[in-house]
Write an enzyme that holds these catalytic residues in place. Structure first.
Site, PDB file in Angstrom:
ATOM      1  N   CYS A   2      14.019  -7.657  -9.866  1.00  0.00           N
ATOM      2  CA  CYS A   2      14.771  -6.441 -10.129  1.00  0.00           C
ATOM      3  C   CYS A   2      14.882  -6.208 -11.630  1.00  0.00           C
ATOM      4  CB  CYS A   2      16.161  -6.566  -9.546  1.00  0.00           C
ATOM      5  SG  CYS A   2      16.166  -7.197  -7.864  1.00  0.00           S
ATOM      6  N   ARG A  27       7.563  -2.017 -12.380  1.00  0.00           N
ATOM      7  CA  ARG A  27       7.648  -3.252 -11.607  1.00  0.00           C
ATOM      8  C   ARG A  27       7.930  -3.007 -10.128  1.00  0.00           C
ATOM      9  NH1 ARG A  27      10.326  -7.380 -14.766  1.00  0.00           N
ATOM     10  NH2 ARG A  27      11.874  -7.424 -13.137  1.00  0.00           N
ATOM     11  N   TRP A  74      14.821  -4.633  -6.092  1.00  0.00           N
ATOM     12  CA  TRP A  74      13.697  -4.956  -5.197  1.00  0.00           C
ATOM     13  C   TRP A  74      14.326  -5.858  -4.152  1.00  0.00           C
ATOM     14  CZ3 TRP A  74       8.465  -4.617  -4.178  1.00  0.00           C
ATOM     15  CH2 TRP A  74       7.835  -5.718  -3.592  1.00  0.00           C
ATOM     16  N   ASN A 100      19.876 -10.381 -10.891  1.00  0.00           N
ATOM     17  CA  ASN A 100      18.510 -10.725 -10.465  1.00  0.00           C
ATOM     18  C   ASN A 100      18.533 -12.185 -10.062  1.00  0.00           C
ATOM     19  OD1 ASN A 100      17.712  -8.268 -11.310  1.00  0.00           O
ATOM     20  ND2 ASN A 100      16.506  -8.979 -13.062  1.00  0.00           N
ATOM     21  N   GLY A 101      17.742 -12.540  -9.064  1.00  0.00           N
ATOM     22  CA  GLY A 101      17.663 -13.939  -8.659  1.00  0.00           C
ATOM     23  C   GLY A 101      18.204 -14.133  -7.254  1.00  0.00           C
ATOM     24  N   GLU A 481     -10.156 -19.633  -2.037  1.00  0.00           N
ATOM     25  CA  GLU A 481      -9.349 -18.703  -2.824  1.00  0.00           C
ATOM     26  C   GLU A 481      -9.934 -18.565  -4.236  1.00  0.00           C
ATOM     27  OE1 GLU A 481      -7.331 -16.519  -2.157  1.00  0.00           O
ATOM     28  OE2 GLU A 481      -6.248 -16.105  -3.996  1.00  0.00           O
ATOM     29  N   LYS A 485     -11.147 -15.023  -5.761  1.00  0.00           N
ATOM     30  CA  LYS A 485     -10.639 -14.478  -7.026  1.00  0.00           C
ATOM     31  C   LYS A 485     -11.802 -14.103  -7.944  1.00  0.00           C
ATOM     32  CE  LYS A 485      -7.380 -13.560  -6.268  1.00  0.00           C
ATOM     33  NZ  LYS A 485      -6.835 -13.771  -5.007  1.00  0.00           N
ATOM     34  N   GLU A 488     -13.558 -10.967  -6.633  1.00  0.00           N
ATOM     35  CA  GLU A 488     -12.724  -9.764  -6.722  1.00  0.00           C
ATOM     36  C   GLU A 488     -12.684  -9.178  -8.119  1.00  0.00           C
ATOM     37  OE1 GLU A 488      -8.993  -9.817  -3.741  1.00  0.00           O
ATOM     38  OE2 GLU A 488      -9.013 -11.473  -5.144  1.00  0.00           O
ATOM     39  N   HIS A 504     -26.176 -28.235   5.081  1.00  0.00           N
ATOM     40  CA  HIS A 504     -26.704 -27.465   6.206  1.00  0.00           C
ATOM     41  C   HIS A 504     -27.054 -26.037   5.804  1.00  0.00           C
ATOM     42  CE1 HIS A 504     -25.728 -30.843   8.713  1.00  0.00           C
ATOM     43  NE2 HIS A 504     -24.464 -30.802   8.313  1.00  0.00           N
ATOM     44  N   LYS A 603      -4.315  -2.834  -3.285  1.00  0.00           N
ATOM     45  CA  LYS A 603      -3.259  -3.855  -3.168  1.00  0.00           C
ATOM     46  C   LYS A 603      -2.774  -3.956  -1.723  1.00  0.00           C
ATOM     47  CE  LYS A 603      -0.564  -6.795  -4.910  1.00  0.00           C
ATOM     48  NZ  LYS A 603      -1.300  -7.950  -5.368  1.00  0.00           N
TER      49      LYS A 603
HETATM   50  C1  G6P Z   1      -5.987  -6.638   0.055  1.00  0.00           C
HETATM   51  C2  G6P Z   1      -5.529  -7.262  -1.251  1.00  0.00           C
HETATM   52  C3  G6P Z   1      -5.630  -8.772  -1.171  1.00  0.00           C
HETATM   53  C4  G6P Z   1      -4.828  -9.282   0.005  1.00  0.00           C
HETATM   54  C5  G6P Z   1      -5.277  -8.606   1.305  1.00  0.00           C
HETATM   55  C6  G6P Z   1      -4.321  -8.911   2.438  1.00  0.00           C
HETATM   56  O1  G6P Z   1      -7.342  -6.837   0.239  1.00  0.00           O
HETATM   57  O2  G6P Z   1      -6.321  -6.792  -2.307  1.00  0.00           O
HETATM   58  O3  G6P Z   1      -5.115  -9.354  -2.351  1.00  0.00           O
HETATM   59  O4  G6P Z   1      -5.005 -10.668   0.121  1.00  0.00           O
HETATM   60  O5  G6P Z   1      -5.273  -7.180   1.157  1.00  0.00           O
HETATM   61  O6  G6P Z   1      -3.113  -8.293   2.142  1.00  0.00           O
HETATM   62  P1  G6P Z   1      -1.740  -8.730   2.704  1.00  0.00           P
HETATM   63  O7  G6P Z   1      -0.766  -7.759   2.114  1.00  0.00           O
HETATM   64  O8  G6P Z   1      -1.805  -8.601   4.199  1.00  0.00           O
HETATM   65  O9  G6P Z   1      -1.482 -10.130   2.278  1.00  0.00           O
END
Ligand code: G6P
Length: 608
Positions: A2, A27, A74, A100-101, A481, A485, A488, A504, A603
């Protein structure tokens, strides 16, 4: 997280508060409010939604006071609503608090204060602070705040205003940021630097346990014992855009660095005094949970990798079989789920269309469904029987980073809880893991401090046609992951594989031009991973390894080694993934990519 702004000076407080809150809008938030001291009264205005809604009400009859506090919320405890919006007042509206927190022991305090006659009007943990200060108040606001803070467990940054203390704001923090902009005849409290930049560049940085009494004339800071202290000062040279990013070049880098806090806040309040994990959010009693014969986890993207980690943890600790599926696949097959299945949807946004559809499919078949999400009130929360919130705060970079490690923190809690309920881990065993988890924010902090080594590795990633990420056991989701990254944000092709499977197929890809990144942390498959590395080395591959500090042998097998602190094997996924996030970040930056908004990605994916 927040936004907090507080003002004491000569200007109309609402003007400064609204401007400051607007500078924190990037934010994300779901409600906003201000409280202004005006002619011996405290005038509180709150609205759900954007600041414009709040501004409209204030503009119609602006309070003239020159002392006030404001907040953009938030949601964490309680849905977004006017009652839950900050500031929160005490019983007779004498004082107001923005926060906040997370207050860990707020339920106990709320019970105690309710029994003492305090009336609560919101679902928030913050309102506890208002009533606690009211209970401690005997005329001196600073002392009342200090006494109240001594009762709080958890994380907070707060600002407090009182109708009988015009020209004074009390500010304090523990594990949540708070700064004070030092102006000329005015001072501004804020959770972030952008909120003060229109007025001053001279900033005081409050430290944990410090309490500031802020007036127009100056700032007096004491520690919790009441001794006067002198906090750190800095002259901010950033422009507004840099300040929004906390001085980092990008939101993604800022969010990578926010991971210690995201993990800490997600773990807060989960361990009871009796040494048992608390997870009342599951809304299932222990008997119902013991009747669960299997767990099915559905997720997409990065959340799918958190699901794979959850499978290992739950199966190892709780000995309950776990199936993991992509939401987009699950929804179109004939999944075997029923009343004895616990379905867990992992989604940072809470809005992913495929995950929502998969969740509905599971519930139609009688499964009990819970979700793990970062967004209070998101759609997935309305379609689940129980919700575990991660407390990563809003994530602006498209590529998930802090929401992922917060998801991991949440799945550790879930797995320990299931193990506890199923009687598979003793109180002492749960406690031992818990203590190691508590150390995780510091482990991540140490990795972040070693960024120079990661940048040096990234410089070796000289635009390869492809790259391979390998791991074994819990290192596989970390490798997946890391590869995701890199894909992406740098647009370099990266393929992740369980290292034992490499022979394989993927080994055919190995050439000196295809770098291999390997998660080679200490654990029961370490020797196997090293053998796999030797197989790729023999074919000329350049190897970068993420290895455990003190591993003197790994240098023989890899050109570059990123060392991370030693943690138990099942906890090693977080230390494994953080350097891979930074590796992807640096490679992408070296290639001139926009890391916050990579091409073609969103996102939140609300379409199929
Ligand atoms: C999109 C985002 C990813 C995320 C995926 C799943 O592709 O760019 O970063 O991992 O959606 O989103 P979610 O909100 O379900 O974790």
């Amino acid at each position: 997280m927040c936004g907090i702004v507080g003002y004491v000076g000569q200007k109309r407080a609402t003007d400064v508060l609204l401007k400051g809150l607007a500078s924190l809008e990037y934010r994300g938030y779901d409600s906003a409010g201000v409280a202004v001291v005006c002619d011996g009264e405290l005038m509180v205005t709150r609205r759900v939604g954007k600041l414009a809604a709040l501004r409209d009400v204030i503009d119609a009859a602006p309070p003239q006071g020159t002392t006030g506090i404001g907040h953009t919320r938030w949601a964490t405890h309680g849905r977004p609503s006017e009652e839950n919006a900050h500031p929160h007042i005490d019983c007779d509206g004498a004082l107001a608090v923005v926060h906040n927190g997370i207050i860990e022991n707020y339920m106990d305090l709320r019970e105690e204060l309710t029994a003492a006659g305090h009336a609560f009007t919101s679902e928030t943990d913050t309102e506890t602070i208002s009533h606690l200060i009211e209970a401690c108040y005997t005329g001196d606001l600073t002392s009342a705040v200090q006494a109240a803070l001594a009762r709080l467990d958890g994380a907070y940054a707060i600002a407090v205003a009182h109708r009988d203390h015009p020209g004074e704001i009390i500010a304090a923090r523990k594990d949540s940021p708070l700064i004070i902009g030092i102006g000329d005849g005015e001072n501004i409290v804020a959770s972030d630097i952008p909120a003060v930049l229109a007025y001053t560049r001279d900033v005081m940085i409050l430290d944990d346990g410090q309490v500031a009494t802020v007036t127009a004339a100056g700032v007096r800071v004491v520690d919790l014992s009441g001794a006067e202290v002198t906090p750190e000062r800095m002259l901010v040279e950033w422009d507004l855009a840099a300040a929004e990013k906390g001085g980092y070049d990008d939101f993604m880098l800022k969010e990578i660095h926010e991971q210690p806090r995201a993990i800490r806040e997600t773990l807060l309040g989960r361990m009871g005094d009796d040494g048992r994990i608390q997870l009342s959010e599951l809304a299932m009693d222990d008997d119902a949970l013991r009747a669960i014969a299997r767990v099915t986890i559905i997720a997409c993207g990065t959340s799918y990798h958190a699901a794979l980690v959850a499978k290992t943890l739950i199966e190892t600790w709780a000995r309950v079989p776990v199936e993991v599926d992509f939401s987009s696949e699950f929804r179109y097959r004939e999944p075997i789920v029923g009343p004895d299945t616990l379905v867990v949807a992992i989604t940072q946004s809470g809005e992913t269309a495929d995950t929502l559809a998969a969740l509905r499919t599971a519930r139609q078949r009688g499964a009990r469904a819970i979700s793990i999400t970062n967004v209070v009130g998101s759609r997935v929360t309305r379609e689940s029987d129980g919700v575990i919130y991660t407390h990563a705060g809003p994530e602006i970079g498209v590529a998930a980073t802090k929401t992922f490690t917060a998801q991991l923190a949440a799945v550790y809690v879930l797995a320990l809880y299931l193990a506890q309920v199923h009687g598979r881990l003793s109180v002492d065993e749960v406690r031992a893991v818990w203590d190691q988890l508590q150390a995780m924010p510091d482990v991540v902090q140490r990795i972040l401090a070693d960024d120079a080594a990661i940048l040096a590795c990234a410089e070796e990633f000289d635009s390869p046609v492809s790259s391979l990420f390998l791991g074994r056991g819990i290192g596989v989701p970390a490798a997946m992951e890391g590869a995701l990254k890199l894909k992406e944000i740098s647009y370099i092709h990266a393929e992740a594989y369980a290292a034992g499977e490499m022979k394989h197929g993927p080994i055919a890809l190995i050439t000196p031009e295809v770098p291999v990144v390997v998660v080679a942390l200490q654990g029961h498959t370490y020797e196997k991973v090293v053998s796999n590395v030797q197989e790729v080395r023999a074919r000329g591959a350049q190897v970068m390894a993420v290895a455990t500090e003190g591993d003197t042998a790994i240098g023989k097998h890899a050109e570059h080694v990123l060392f991370v602190p030693a943690v138990p094997e099942l906890l090693s996924v977080i230390p494994a993934v953080v350097p891979l996030q930074l590796l992807a970040y640096h490679v992408a930056k070296l290639r001139g990519c926009n890391v916050d908004q990579p091409r073609n990605l969103a996102k939140s994916v609300t379409v199929e």
